[in-house]
Design a protein around this motif. Structure first.
Motif, short mmCIF file in Angstrom:
data_model
loop_
_atom_site.label_atom_id
_atom_site.label_comp_id
_atom_site.label_asym_id
_atom_site.label_seq_id
_atom_site.Cartn_x
_atom_site.Cartn_y
_atom_site.Cartn_z
N GLY A 130 0.89 -1.25 -0.12
CA GLY A 130 0.05 0.07 -0.01
C GLY A 130 0.91 1.11 -0.07
N LEU A 131 2.10 1.12 -0.10
CA LEU A 131 3.01 2.48 -0.18
C LEU A 131 2.96 3.12 -1.68
CD1 LEU A 131 5.94 0.60 1.51
CD2 LEU A 131 4.61 2.43 2.51
N ILE A 132 2.73 2.43 -2.78
CA ILE A 132 2.80 3.11 -3.95
C ILE A 132 1.44 2.42 -4.95
CG2 ILE A 132 5.21 3.52 -4.03
CD1 ILE A 132 5.57 1.19 -5.85
N LYS A 133 1.44 3.15 -6.11
CA LYS A 133 0.24 2.72 -7.03
C LYS A 133 0.89 1.46 -7.68
CE LYS A 133 -1.93 7.23 -7.71
NZ LYS A 133 -2.47 8.34 -8.24
N SER A 134 2.20 1.74 -8.28
CA SER A 134 2.82 0.61 -9.07
C SER A 134 4.37 1.10 -9.10
CB SER A 134 2.30 0.54 -10.52
OG SER A 134 2.56 1.55 -11.06
N ASP A 135 5.29 0.10 -9.50
CA ASP A 135 6.55 0.22 -9.49
C ASP A 135 6.80 1.16 -10.70
OD1 ASP A 135 6.94 -1.71 -7.55
OD2 ASP A 135 7.94 -3.19 -9.07
N ALA A 136 6.15 1.17 -11.84
CA ALA A 136 6.48 2.17 -13.11
C ALA A 136 6.12 3.79 -12.60
CB ALA A 136 5.92 1.59 -14.07
N HIS A 137 4.83 3.72 -11.86
CA HIS A 137 4.11 5.09 -11.37
C HIS A 137 3.90 5.14 -10.08
CE1 HIS A 137 4.10 5.73 -15.90
NE2 HIS A 137 3.35 4.58 -16.11
N PRO A 138 4.92 5.30 -9.30
CA PRO A 138 4.53 5.39 -7.66
C PRO A 138 3.70 6.09 -7.50
CG PRO A 138 7.13 5.42 -8.29
CD PRO A 138 6.27 5.48 -9.56
N GLY A 139 3.70 7.45 -7.92
CA GLY A 139 2.75 8.46 -7.56
C GLY A 139 2.89 9.23 -6.26
N ALA A 140 2.36 10.58 -6.16
CA ALA A 140 2.52 11.25 -4.94
C ALA A 140 3.94 11.41 -4.62
CB ALA A 140 1.74 10.75 -3.92
N ASN A 141 4.21 11.27 -3.57
CA ASN A 141 5.62 11.74 -3.06
C ASN A 141 6.43 10.62 -2.45
OD1 ASN A 141 3.55 11.54 -0.89
ND2 ASN A 141 5.14 11.89 0.65
N VAL A 142 6.18 9.26 -2.92
CA VAL A 142 7.12 8.23 -2.79
C VAL A 142 7.75 7.51 -3.69
CG1 VAL A 142 6.71 5.95 -1.57
CG2 VAL A 142 5.43 7.74 -0.94
N THR A 143 8.91 7.08 -3.88
CA THR A 143 9.66 6.34 -4.48
C THR A 143 10.97 5.67 -3.89
OG1 THR A 143 10.81 6.39 -6.91
CG2 THR A 143 11.29 8.06 -5.36
N GLY A 144 11.60 4.87 -4.62
CA GLY A 144 12.78 4.16 -3.99
C GLY A 144 13.11 2.93 -4.80
N THR A 145 13.68 1.99 -3.83
CA THR A 145 14.21 0.86 -4.06
C THR A 145 13.32 -0.44 -3.55
OG1 THR A 145 15.95 0.53 -2.30
CG2 THR A 145 16.30 1.49 -4.50
N SER A 146 13.26 -1.61 -4.38
CA SER A 146 12.55 -2.81 -3.86
C SER A 146 13.66 -3.96 -4.19
CB SER A 146 11.43 -3.22 -4.67
OG SER A 146 10.86 -4.46 -4.12
#
Length: 331
Positions: A130-146
């Protein structure tokens, strides 16, 4: 004389105003950014990610104490600590925050709302968490690594090292989303490959001794996924399974060092370093909303020779060669 004094006062006032403005401007320009780093708890894999983050920031111009202020907080596995520490970052107006482990990242996202950038550090299944919408398009103010464990390769390695194993025990922590995700995905692969397995769970590290004893009496080998609770209790797990001569194939190299037999592991330090590089770019102005999650899933061979000796297991020459050339050997 009166005109002269009036002109002098006006001149000095203007000079003072300019000097004050100049000083204010200089302070504003010299203000270094603040980065809040929140780590769920202490164990080698998460510690390695933390070291990598600092290295990644340094290589991109952000040196702690000089060009960036690092506020590092460790919740030591306490959920209430996660909440208060996340709020601390918001109260001090941190320029961005970094979450090491899923619960830490979830707490930061909850506290940040849609404003403060949150960088994920090696989070398993960030969309499912529930942290992001998708890996390709995280959305909002969240990104990073997995860090995506090479689960099929883990099963292949287990079968190669313990070919006579009829039943595999899979253990995970019920409160760890990443651990549960990996464990159930590994179980699905076992089912597809026709391999018999049994699932075991712990609520926290205090359960490990009892659960491990039951598991060791019912299985021929154990798979320990990338799971914070299991990683923290790895030495307890191995102390039980070694007595029963049951090998443990973990997901992470640091878990091999703690007593696991072998693995193909995503390098946690490099995962952290990549996170630090992404964090640096966001500090320099890159938008998180269109900055895709970067996934590392290729593992390096890591083996534990002393553990193999205790269990009476001989590594195939191909495995030793791969560990020597591209991986790590613990003696």
């Amino acid at each position: 004389m009166i005109a002269f004094i009036t002109a002098l006062v006006v001149f000095l006032g203007i000079a003072f105003f300019k000097t004050g403005s100049s000083t204010t401007s200089t302070k504003s320009t010299n203000k270094i950014p603040t980065v809040g780093i929140l780590q769920l708890q202490t164990h080698p894999a998460l510690d390695a990610i933390h070291r990598g983050i600092i290295a990644g920031l340094k290589e991109n111009g952000y040196v702690p104490g000089k060009t960036v202020k690092i506020d590092y907080q460790n919740a030591q596995g306490d959920q209430s600590n996660l909440k208060s520490m996340s709020q601390k970052f918001i109260n001090e107006d941190a320029d961005e925050t970094i979450g090491i482990a899923t619960p830490a990242a979830q707490s930061l996202v909850s506290a940040a709302g849609k404003t403060t950038p949150v960088i994920l550090a090696g989070i398993t299944d960030p969309a499912g968490s529930g942290l992001i919408k998708s890996d390709a398009h995280p959305g909002a103010n969240v990104t990073g690594t997995s860090g995506e464990s090479p689960l099929k390769s883990h099963l292949d390695l287990l079968r190669k090292l313990v070919p006579k194993a009829k039943t595999i025990g899979i253990i995970y922590t019920t409160s760890d989303h990443g651990g549960e995700y990996n464990a159930k995905k590994f179980a699905k692969i076992c089912k597809q490959e026709g391999v018999k397995y049994k699932m075991f769970t712990i609520a926290n590290t205090n359960d490990m001794q009892t659960v491990a004893e039951k598991m060791a009496s019912e299985v021929d080998a154990v798979y320990a996924p990338q799971d914070n609770g299991v990683a923290s209790a790895m030495k307890t797990l191995v102390s039980v399974t070694n007595k029963a001569k049951v090998p443990v194939i973990p997901a992470v190299d640091t878990m091999v060092k703690a007593g696991g037999l072998a693995t193909l592991s995503v390098d946690q330090y490099q995962l952290g370093k990549l996170t630090g590089e992404m964090a640096a770019k966001v500090l320099k102005g890159k938008s998180t909303s269109n900055y895709p999650i970067k996934v590392i899933s290729k593992g390096k061979m890591t083996i534990n020779l002393s553990e193999a000796k205790k269990l009476g297991i001989t590594f195939p020459k191909s495995v030793i060669k791969e560990a020597k050339t591209k991986g790590v050997i613990y003696k």
